[in-house]
Design an enzyme around this catalytic site. Structure first.
Site, PDB file in Angstrom:
ATOM      1  N   THR A  90       0.818  -1.211   0.000  1.00 19.80           N
ATOM      2  CA  THR A  90       0.000   0.000   0.000  1.00 19.80           C
ATOM      3  C   THR A  90       0.853   1.263   0.000  1.00 19.80           C
ATOM      4  O   THR A  90       1.999   1.253   0.463  1.00 19.80           O
ATOM      5  CB  THR A  90      -0.893  -0.016   1.265  1.00 19.80           C
ATOM      6  OG1 THR A  90      -1.549   1.236   1.386  1.00 19.80           O
ATOM      7  CG2 THR A  90      -0.088  -0.243   2.530  1.00 19.80           C
ATOM      8  N   ASP A  91       0.260   2.362  -0.446  1.00 22.71           N
ATOM      9  CA  ASP A  91       0.961   3.657  -0.377  1.00 22.71           C
ATOM     10  C   ASP A  91       1.087   4.151   1.068  1.00 22.71           C
ATOM     11  O   ASP A  91       1.865   5.054   1.351  1.00 22.71           O
ATOM     12  CB  ASP A  91       0.256   4.711  -1.247  1.00 22.71           C
ATOM     13  CG  ASP A  91      -1.200   4.964  -0.873  1.00 22.71           C
ATOM     14  OD1 ASP A  91      -1.708   4.318   0.050  1.00 22.71           O
ATOM     15  OD2 ASP A  91      -1.831   5.837  -1.520  1.00 22.71           O
ATOM     16  N   GLU A  92       0.303   3.551   1.984  1.00 19.64           N
ATOM     17  CA  GLU A  92       0.309   4.053   3.364  1.00 19.64           C
ATOM     18  C   GLU A  92       1.652   3.852   4.063  1.00 19.64           C
ATOM     19  O   GLU A  92       1.922   4.488   5.079  1.00 19.64           O
ATOM     20  CB  GLU A  92      -0.807   3.388   4.188  1.00 19.64           C
ATOM     21  CG  GLU A  92      -2.169   3.607   3.574  1.00 19.64           C
ATOM     22  CD  GLU A  92      -3.330   3.450   4.539  1.00 19.64           C
ATOM     23  OE1 GLU A  92      -3.105   3.360   5.749  1.00 19.64           O
ATOM     24  OE2 GLU A  92      -4.470   3.424   4.056  1.00 19.64           O
ATOM     25  N   TYR A 130      -1.796  -0.657  10.950  1.00 15.91           N
ATOM     26  CA  TYR A 130      -1.958  -1.315   9.640  1.00 15.91           C
ATOM     27  C   TYR A 130      -0.754  -1.008   8.744  1.00 15.91           C
ATOM     28  O   TYR A 130      -0.103  -1.926   8.232  1.00 15.91           O
ATOM     29  CB  TYR A 130      -3.253  -0.839   8.957  1.00 15.91           C
ATOM     30  CG  TYR A 130      -3.290  -1.129   7.464  1.00 15.91           C
ATOM     31  CD1 TYR A 130      -3.354  -2.438   6.990  1.00 15.91           C
ATOM     32  CD2 TYR A 130      -3.248  -0.090   6.524  1.00 15.91           C
ATOM     33  CE1 TYR A 130      -3.374  -2.709   5.619  1.00 15.91           C
ATOM     34  CE2 TYR A 130      -3.271  -0.352   5.161  1.00 15.91           C
ATOM     35  CZ  TYR A 130      -3.323  -1.662   4.714  1.00 15.91           C
ATOM     36  OH  TYR A 130      -3.331  -1.926   3.361  1.00 15.91           O
ATOM     37  N   SER A 131      -0.438   0.286   8.581  1.00 11.40           N
ATOM     38  CA  SER A 131       0.640   0.613   7.643  1.00 11.40           C
ATOM     39  C   SER A 131       1.994   0.144   8.172  1.00 11.40           C
ATOM     40  O   SER A 131       2.879  -0.232   7.394  1.00 11.40           O
ATOM     41  CB  SER A 131       0.646   2.095   7.281  1.00 11.40           C
ATOM     42  OG  SER A 131       0.621   2.910   8.415  1.00 11.40           O
ATOM     43  N   SER A 187       2.433  -2.594   9.827  1.00 12.89           N
ATOM     44  CA  SER A 187       2.525  -4.043   9.538  1.00 12.89           C
ATOM     45  C   SER A 187       2.805  -4.276   8.056  1.00 12.89           C
ATOM     46  O   SER A 187       3.560  -5.175   7.691  1.00 12.89           O
ATOM     47  CB  SER A 187       1.260  -4.775   9.998  1.00 12.89           C
ATOM     48  OG  SER A 187       0.139  -4.392   9.218  1.00 12.89           O
ATOM     49  N   LYS A 188       2.210  -3.456   7.190  1.00 14.26           N
ATOM     50  CA  LYS A 188       2.471  -3.618   5.754  1.00 14.26           C
ATOM     51  C   LYS A 188       3.923  -3.229   5.445  1.00 14.26           C
ATOM     52  O   LYS A 188       4.597  -3.879   4.640  1.00 14.26           O
ATOM     53  CB  LYS A 188       1.503  -2.761   4.926  1.00 14.26           C
ATOM     54  CG  LYS A 188       0.067  -3.205   4.938  1.00 14.26           C
ATOM     55  CD  LYS A 188      -0.200  -4.575   4.323  1.00 14.26           C
ATOM     56  CE  LYS A 188       0.003  -4.636   2.838  1.00 14.26           C
ATOM     57  NZ  LYS A 188      -0.442  -5.937   2.262  1.00 14.26           N
ATOM     58  N   HIS A 192      -4.622  10.063  11.873  1.00 15.24           N
ATOM     59  CA  HIS A 192      -5.207  10.109  10.515  1.00 15.24           C
ATOM     60  C   HIS A 192      -4.248  10.786   9.515  1.00 15.24           C
ATOM     61  O   HIS A 192      -3.976  11.980   9.626  1.00 15.24           O
ATOM     62  CB  HIS A 192      -6.518  10.887  10.590  1.00 15.24           C
ATOM     63  CG  HIS A 192      -7.425  10.667   9.428  1.00 15.24           C
ATOM     64  ND1 HIS A 192      -8.710  11.155   9.400  1.00 15.24           N
ATOM     65  CD2 HIS A 192      -7.249  10.021   8.253  1.00 15.24           C
ATOM     66  CE1 HIS A 192      -9.286  10.809   8.268  1.00 15.24           C
ATOM     67  NE2 HIS A 192      -8.417  10.127   7.552  1.00 15.24           N
TER      68      HIS A 192
END
Ligand code: NAD
Ligand code: DAU
Length: 380
Positions: free
Chosen positions: A137-139, A186-187, A189-190, A320
């Site tokens: 992901t881009d995150e 989330y980001s 972990s990615k 955010h």
């Protein structure tokens, strides 16, 4: 039956995964496509009803963290390609339950890498004929500012390398060499899973490729994510919970364009490389939400905009990210990919799809979709 290639697609019962599975099953009858999915709350086999009886398709219910199971499956199926999409994918859930994200996204990816590497190194498959493709992901890049050096008020248009103009909210974009600065569990972990994939390439020579994509939209997205959640709420005249001031910016890409990019990169992407995939299509949440309201109202025969009062500003998401914006010019330049769909067309198509598939949405919101596996594949 002998197939030319045997490919595992993980997370194929999810949103993007189901589009990728469908594309590969339909476009490559000479490949065997094995959809490996644990069927968490986000996995829905009804997404694949149209292809489930095809002779080149097999579904396997399995957790990617189950190393022995994954290894055995790769061995039994003589796998020479892995397209890895399985993940916990919702930022809000990661804030409540980071452990599950670390387990699936980090440990699960590691389990797949380790199994793939053992299979690959024990086989005589040439380097060029094996690929471990990790979808990210881009995150992982963190957040961008809403700025322009000349003080121009955003949004403004910039030129993509293809010459097309697109909407932007800042002069900076995520390029492949941007430093990783994840903010959410989330980001994080990615990002960690991306590092493991690179480590397996650099340490063991596993032929890997990574892509980092922006926000996807389109059919079969789980209605906890902004676009399907809000379409469903507008239809049923339920409040639309806008986080903070609705000022955050996301770069939206139609999911079939992402699937097309994955197909191209799986076949032609250079081993060891990373490619960014994006829509060149930035929207402030609140502006996007107004487009959704107008479109749903119009398609339902209501007065356009009559549901604007459903907008309800709520407490912001913790941490955010303000703005995501992908620079996918490397992919355009090297492999000739670009988004095919204009946003107006894509959003109209998407809203129509959800309005026409109320039964799909109802099954998901009621939980009935979770009975589908047993009904189709029988009791375990
Ligand atoms: P999704 O949540 O809709 O689907 C995830 C799928 O993975 C589900 O079918 C689920 O059952 C499966 N899964 C989860 N944990 C598993 C496990 N332990 N073992 C096996 N299967 C498991 O996700 P999505 O939105 O389709 O995203 C797919 C991938 O693309 C993810 O890796 C995500 O990080 C990445 N991505 C998503 C977007 C987006 O906008 N949705 C953008 C860029 C990248
Ligand atoms: O950028 C790629 C990422 O896009 C993927 O890696 C993730 O898997 C995917 O979920 C998505 O993450 P976002 O957090 O950007 O998507 P989401 O649909 O959850 O939210 C989009 C924006 O809308 C974000 O700024 C938060 C906001 N939002 C979201 C929801 C669900 C709201 O204002 N209200 C909401 O109820």
């Amino acid at each position: 039956m002998n197939f030319k290639r045997n490919i595992i697609i993980t997370g194929g019962a999810g949103f993007i995964g189901s589009h990728v599975v469908r594309l590969f099953v339909n476009n490559y009858p000479e490949y065997k496509i094995i959809n490996l999915d644990k069927l968490t709350y986000a996995g829905n086999l009804a997404n694949l009803k149209d292809i489930e009886d095809k002779p080149n398709y097999r579904f396997v219910k399995m957790d990617i963290c189950d190393f022995d199971g994954v290894y055995q499956l790769m061995q039994d199926e003589h796998v020479d390609g892995i397209i890895h999409l399985a993940a916990e994918s919702h930022v809000d859930r990661s804030i409540k339950d980071p452990f599950t994200f670390a387990q699936t996204n980090v440990m699960g990816t590691l389990s797949l890498l380790q199994a793939a590497n053992q299979i690959y190194s024990a086989s005589r498959i040439p380097h060029s004929a094996f690929k471990f493709y990790h979808i990210s992901t881009d995150e992982v890049y963190g957040a961008l500012e809403l700025t322009h050096p000349l003080g121009i008020e955003p949004p403004f248009t910039t030129k993509a390398s293809s010459g097309k103009h697109h909407l932007a909210y800042g002069d900076q974009f995520f390029t492949e060499d941007k430093k990783y600065q994840p903010h959410s569990p989330y980001s994080a972990s990615k990002a960690s899973s991306d590092h493991f994939v690179r480590a397996f390439h650099d340490t063991y020579g596993l032929p890997t490729v990574i892509t980092n994509c922006s926000n996807n939209y389109g059919p079969y997205q789980f209605p906890e994510k902004l676009i399907p959640l809000f379409i469903n709420n507008i239809r049923h005249r339920k409040p639309l919970p806008v986080y903070g001031k609705g000022e955050n910016v996301r770069d939206w890409l139609y999911v079939e364009d992402h699937a097309r990019a994955i197909d191209l990169i799986f076949h032609e992407g250079k081993v060891g490389e990373t490619y960014n995939i994006g829509g060149f299509n930035e929207w402030k949440n609140i502006d996007l939400i107004k487009v959704l309201i107008n479109t749903v109202d119009r398609l339902l025969g209501r007065k356009e905009g009559e549901d604007m009062d459903l907008i309800t500003y709520v407490t912001d998401r913790a941490g955010h990210d303000l703005r995501y914006a992908i620079d996918s010019s490397k992919l355009q330049r090297e492999l000739g990919w670009e988004p095919s769909l204009q946003f107006e067309e894509g959003i109209e198509k998407t809203v129509r799809w959800y309005l026409d598939h109320q039964e799909w949405l109802d099954n998901v919101t009621s939980g009935d979709y979770q009975k589908y596996y047993e009904e189709y594949y029988g009791k375990e």
